[in-house]
Design a protein around this motif. Structure first.
Motif, PDB file in Angstrom:
ATOM      1  N   ASP A 168       0.983  -1.030  -0.183  1.00  0.00           N
ATOM      2  CA  ASP A 168      -0.564   0.144  -0.004  1.00  0.00           C
ATOM      3  C   ASP A 168       1.133   1.054   0.158  1.00  0.00           C
ATOM      4  O   ASP A 168       0.559   2.302  -0.768  1.00  0.00           O
ATOM      5  CB  ASP A 168      -1.022   0.506   1.500  1.00  0.00           C
ATOM      6  CG  ASP A 168      -1.876  -0.754   1.364  1.00  0.00           C
ATOM      7  OD1 ASP A 168      -2.471  -1.995   0.061  1.00  0.00           O
ATOM      8  OD2 ASP A 168      -2.461  -1.274   1.928  1.00  0.00           O
ATOM      9  N   ARG A 169       1.872   1.068   0.559  1.00  0.00           N
ATOM     10  CA  ARG A 169       3.130   2.352   0.774  1.00  0.00           C
ATOM     11  C   ARG A 169       3.982   2.440  -0.589  1.00  0.00           C
ATOM     12  O   ARG A 169       3.416   3.761  -0.997  1.00  0.00           O
ATOM     13  CB  ARG A 169       4.105   2.427   1.857  1.00  0.00           C
ATOM     14  CG  ARG A 169       4.409   3.780   2.123  1.00  0.00           C
ATOM     15  CD  ARG A 169       3.905   5.015   2.253  1.00  0.00           C
ATOM     16  NE  ARG A 169       5.163   5.326   2.143  1.00  0.00           N
ATOM     17  CZ  ARG A 169       5.338   7.022   0.814  1.00  0.00           C
ATOM     18  NH1 ARG A 169       4.051   7.805   0.720  1.00  0.00           N
ATOM     19  NH2 ARG A 169       5.406   8.647   1.492  1.00  0.00           N
ATOM     20  N   ASN A 171       3.594   1.350  -3.206  1.00  0.00           N
ATOM     21  CA  ASN A 171       2.891   1.801  -4.798  1.00  0.00           C
ATOM     22  C   ASN A 171       2.576   3.247  -4.636  1.00  0.00           C
ATOM     23  O   ASN A 171       1.937   3.582  -5.804  1.00  0.00           O
ATOM     24  CB  ASN A 171       1.326   1.706  -4.895  1.00  0.00           C
ATOM     25  CG  ASN A 171       1.345  -0.481  -5.290  1.00  0.00           C
ATOM     26  OD1 ASN A 171       2.300  -0.564  -5.860  1.00  0.00           O
ATOM     27  ND2 ASN A 171       0.479  -1.605  -4.700  1.00  0.00           N
ATOM     28  N   GLN A 172       2.504   3.848  -3.428  1.00  0.00           N
ATOM     29  CA  GLN A 172       2.702   5.515  -3.748  1.00  0.00           C
ATOM     30  C   GLN A 172       4.292   6.876  -4.325  1.00  0.00           C
ATOM     31  O   GLN A 172       4.223   7.302  -4.595  1.00  0.00           O
ATOM     32  CB  GLN A 172       2.118   5.910  -1.991  1.00  0.00           C
ATOM     33  CG  GLN A 172       0.489   5.342  -1.907  1.00  0.00           C
ATOM     34  CD  GLN A 172       0.366   6.229  -0.643  1.00  0.00           C
ATOM     35  OE1 GLN A 172       0.635   6.259   0.143  1.00  0.00           O
ATOM     36  NE2 GLN A 172      -1.082   5.754   0.067  1.00  0.00           N
TER      37      GLN A 172
END
Length: 263
Positions: A168-169, A171-172
């Motif tokens: 989740d992180r 991918n940012q």
């Protein structure tokens, strides 16, 4: 930013050194046996050590390195780690039984090393680089790291099993290179699951978490020496760098000690 691979094996054998990476000659990420290939001058240039967790293959060389160069340093060697990792180092290594407590030697006011607690989600700035502490899922408190000097990130998972929060992180982020562990082959997948490591089958599922449109080289680390060839062969069955073809979705490569990367 230059990343030098000192060690990337899950255990020791001839030419196999455990996890340690040197960033621009001044930041050490983990302190496995690969640190032993550094000269004294190279070790003296290291001011900061980032530890992903407390397991021996990631910290084995730390007490020996401190002993080798601490008296020649003007400032304490700064060690950054999760609270649980610092607690383990104090209790089980720098405890005046296994090794001297260099956090109080030669004096509590002027020690050879200093511990600095970090937390998942935190970003710290060291040597003009930004280091974000990423989540990891392991048998002890553990973390990964994303390090950048202002362009792309070098991302290291640390030791981990399935870890949606990590993706989740990540991918940012603007990822330039991902170093991800795969410690066991598929025939040892049950042991991998119990010890909270990845096997090729689980790695394939994890890589499916990469956001669409995100492409970057992926390097496999932490393979057990006796299984490295098998692990890489099993990975190539679902994905590979060469030969390129319609079923290749990721650029997956084997990480090797001695490699250097410009990020």
């Amino acid at each position: 930013m230059k990343v030098r691979v000192l060690g990337c094996s899950g255990a020791i054998a001839k030419d196999c050194r455990t996890t340690s990476f040197l960033i621009d000659g001044e930041i050490l990420v983990d302190a496995g046996t690969g640190v032993g290939d550094l000269t004294l001058d190279e070790m003296r240039c290291i001011d900061h050590v980032l530890l992903s967790h407390s397991h021996l293959d990631h910290v084995a060389a730390l007490p020996l390195m401190v002993d080798a160069i601490a008296a020649q340093r003007k400032e304490p060697l700064k060690i950054y780690a999760l609270a649980g990792t610092i607690q383990a180092l104090r209790a089980h290594i720098f405890n005046n039984v296994i090794w001297p407590d260099f956090s109080r030697i030669p004096s509590p006011e002027a020690p050879f090393i200093s511990f600095h607690e970090i937390q998942v989600g935190q970003t710290i700035e060291l040597c003009s680089k930004y280091i974000e502490v990423l989540p990891a899922v392991h048998t002890v408190p553990a973390a990964g790291f994303a390090i950048t000097a202002g362009s792309g990130c070098w991302v290291f998972t640390g030791d981990t099993e399935r870890n949606q929060a990590f993706w989740d992180r990540v991918n940012q982020l603007n990822v330039a290179m991902l170093v991800i562990e795969t410690a066991f082959s598929n025939r040892e997948k049950d042991l991998a699951r119990r010890s909270l490591h990845l096997s090729p089958t689980v790695l394939a599922n994890e890589l499916d978490c990469i956001a669409k449109g995100k492409n970057y080289p992926i390097y496999i680390t932490h393979t057990k020496p006796a299984e490295t060839e098998l692990i890489m062969a099993e990975i190539q069955r679902f994905d590979q760098t060469e030969p390129c073809g319609p079923n290749v979705t990721h650029d997956i490569r084997r990480l090797r000690a001695g490699q250097e990367f410009e990020i």
